[in-house]
Design an enzyme around this catalytic site. Structure first.
Site, PDB file in Angstrom:
ATOM      1  N   ALA A  43       7.503  11.260  -4.779  1.00  0.00           N
ATOM      2  CA  ALA A  43       8.658  11.468  -3.722  1.00  0.00           C
ATOM      3  C   ALA A  43      10.112  11.356  -5.309  1.00  0.00           C
ATOM      4  O   ALA A  43       9.767  10.665  -5.841  1.00  0.00           O
ATOM      5  CB  ALA A  43       8.749  10.300  -3.037  1.00  0.00           C
ATOM      6  N   TYR A  59      11.978   7.096   5.966  1.00  0.00           N
ATOM      7  CA  TYR A  59      13.161   8.188   4.647  1.00  0.00           C
ATOM      8  C   TYR A  59      13.895   8.398   5.502  1.00  0.00           C
ATOM      9  O   TYR A  59      14.416   8.987   6.767  1.00  0.00           O
ATOM     10  CB  TYR A  59      12.611   7.690   3.610  1.00  0.00           C
ATOM     11  CG  TYR A  59      11.713   6.947   3.007  1.00  0.00           C
ATOM     12  CD1 TYR A  59      12.721   5.589   2.331  1.00  0.00           C
ATOM     13  CD2 TYR A  59      10.462   7.021   2.762  1.00  0.00           C
ATOM     14  CE1 TYR A  59      11.342   5.270   1.175  1.00  0.00           C
ATOM     15  CE2 TYR A  59       9.637   6.833   1.843  1.00  0.00           C
ATOM     16  CZ  TYR A  59      10.259   5.299   1.546  1.00  0.00           C
ATOM     17  OH  TYR A  59       9.456   4.363   0.722  1.00  0.00           O
ATOM     18  N   CYS A  92       4.412   7.797  -5.264  1.00  0.00           N
ATOM     19  CA  CYS A  92       4.992   6.985  -6.332  1.00  0.00           C
ATOM     20  C   CYS A  92       4.264   6.402  -7.099  1.00  0.00           C
ATOM     21  O   CYS A  92       3.779   5.422  -6.499  1.00  0.00           O
ATOM     22  CB  CYS A  92       6.265   6.023  -4.914  1.00  0.00           C
ATOM     23  SG  CYS A  92       7.429   6.997  -4.779  1.00  0.00           S
ATOM     24  N   PRO A 150       1.141  12.221  -2.090  1.00  0.00           N
ATOM     25  CA  PRO A 150       2.348  12.884  -3.113  1.00  0.00           C
ATOM     26  C   PRO A 150       2.068  10.899  -3.157  1.00  0.00           C
ATOM     27  O   PRO A 150       2.431   9.683  -2.610  1.00  0.00           O
ATOM     28  CB  PRO A 150       3.769  12.838  -2.350  1.00  0.00           C
ATOM     29  CG  PRO A 150       3.717  13.415  -0.950  1.00  0.00           C
ATOM     30  CD  PRO A 150       2.152  13.443  -1.036  1.00  0.00           C
ATOM     31  N   ARG A 203      -4.625   7.812  -2.045  1.00  0.00           N
ATOM     32  CA  ARG A 203      -6.047   6.236  -2.382  1.00  0.00           C
ATOM     33  C   ARG A 203      -7.126   6.679  -2.990  1.00  0.00           C
ATOM     34  O   ARG A 203      -7.591   6.203  -4.014  1.00  0.00           O
ATOM     35  CB  ARG A 203      -6.176   4.899  -1.658  1.00  0.00           C
ATOM     36  CG  ARG A 203      -4.606   4.222  -1.166  1.00  0.00           C
ATOM     37  CD  ARG A 203      -4.013   3.294  -0.549  1.00  0.00           C
ATOM     38  NE  ARG A 203      -4.625   3.817   0.954  1.00  0.00           N
ATOM     39  CZ  ARG A 203      -4.769   3.676   1.689  1.00  0.00           C
ATOM     40  NH1 ARG A 203      -4.872   2.299   1.814  1.00  0.00           N
ATOM     41  NH2 ARG A 203      -4.218   3.955   3.210  1.00  0.00           N
TER      42      ARG A 203
END
Ligand code: FMN
Length: 354
Positions: free
Chosen positions: A55, A182, A23, A21, A324
């Site tokens: 996310a 988080y 963002c 994932p 990446r």
């Protein structure tokens, strides 16, 4: 090998390569934009077995930045549905799409990475953040509001309704974001959770909120709908979650029907000493895999196809995720297939490339 199939809940995933994932910090009012369309469409035909959508906040105050994607109102839901349909329209039917559901807690209300990644200033329309305890991520960040029991219940409901929507929209899998500092991670960690009630103190109590979120979501999903969690293998701090606590947590997730975990690390403290380097989190996945029956995904500076394949052959993990590597080469899977002498399906329009 990385090209062998794997079962996750009711899904037979065609290979063990996962787009992690990521963002994009490019939404407006929680709604995806054209940037997301091109991002998800080019990853859609990557041939990865599983493609994770970034996310996605279950409530507005759970966004990291003003530009994070949400799943909390009809406009957000519509934009996610549209973008998922577009990505699926160019994907092989052997690629599945998952969504990561998240709440940023005390790490919400910040600037985008390229704008400084600090807490939003007064001029930047900050909002009130929440956390198990009123401890800011770092001194200059917002002091979060200590969640009351009704906040805990509200967030649970938001995870439930976002999960129901994710299934309705057409996602094949749901991942609950339980790491990177988080909200769920904030509850699990003794660094950010100093509560005196049943949600704080000993590990059994600190695990309660993330486990309750998991169970609540599980309870509303169709039978065997693939549901996993991204977790913290270690916080890289002396007084934080370590590999042993992470293993105990995974054993609890196992009991309540978690189909897989993705083992990441850190993110709950500003300057942990992380020995960053190729495959630096693989040993964390290995520890959990050896001590539980869980399907384990690893991530972190994996770029080389042969070495990625060895992770699976050596049984350090069951799946490899990359972030990446896919940004610099969305065709990573096609190139890896060549290196490993494996046949994969690519779009016929591009087939002559190989
Ligand atoms: C642009 C970008 C955005 C990211 N966003 C998320 C995210 O939404 N959720 C998450 O769990 N991790 C996120 N991460 C972390 C990645 O999923 C991954 O764990 C990390 O980059 C290490 O993998 P890599 O070395 O293959 O990039 C993000 C990473 C990048 C580079």
């Amino acid at each position: 090998m990385i090209f062998s199939p794997i079962k996750i809940g009711r899904l037979e995933v065609s290979n063990r390569i996962v787009v992690a994932p990521m963002c994009q910090y490019s939404a407006i009012n929680g709604i995806m934009t054209d940037w997301h369309t091109q991002h998800l469409m080019q990853l859609g035909y990557s041939s990865a077995g599983l493609i994770m959508v970034e996310a996605t906040a279950v409530e507005k105050i759970g966004r990291i930045t003003h530009n994070c994607v949400g799943l909390y109102n009809n406009k957000c839901i519509f934009s996610l549905k549209k973008n998922l349909q577009l990505a699926k329209s160019v994907a092989s039917n052997k690629s599945y799409f998952g969504i990561q559901l998240a709440h940023a807690g005390r790490k919400a209300s910040t600037q985008r990475p390229w704008e400084g990644r600090s807490a939003l200033t007064k001029e930047e329309k900050p909002w009130k953040t929440i956390c198990p305890s009123p401890i800011p991520f770092q001194e200059t960040w917002h002091v979060p509001y200590e969640m009351k029991l009704f906040d805990i219940e509200r967030v649970k409901k938001q995870f439930i309704s976002a999960s129901i929507k994710a299934v309705e929209i057409g996602f094949d899998l749901i991942e609950i974001h339980g790491t990177h500092g988080y909200l769920l991670h904030q509850f699990l960690s003794p660094i950010s959770n100093k509560r005196k009630d049943k949600y704080g103190g000993k590990l059994e109590n600190r695990m309660r909120f993330p486990l309750e979120i998991f169970s609540s979501v599980k309870g509303v999903l169709p039978k065997d709908f693939p549901l996993g969690m991204r977790i913290t293998g270690t916080e890289w701090e002396n007084n934080g979650i370590d590999e042993n606590e992470a293993t105990i947590f995974v054993k609890e997730l196992e009991k309540i029907g978690c189909h897989y975990v993705c083992v990441s690390s850190g993110g709950n403290t500003p300057n942990p000493k992380i020995p960053v380097g190729p495959h630096y989190q693989v040993h964390l996945a290995n520890k959990i895999k050896k001590n539980t029956k869980m399907v384990v995904r690893t991530v972190g500076m994996i770029t080389d196809p042969l070495k990625a394949n060895n992770i699976i052959i050596n049984q350090d993990a069951d799946m490899v995720a990359m972030a990446r590597a896919f940004l610099s080469n969305p065709r990573w899977v096609w190139d890896a297939a060549k290196v490993l002498n494996h046949d994969i399906e690519v779009p016929p329009q591009y087939a002559r490339r190989i």
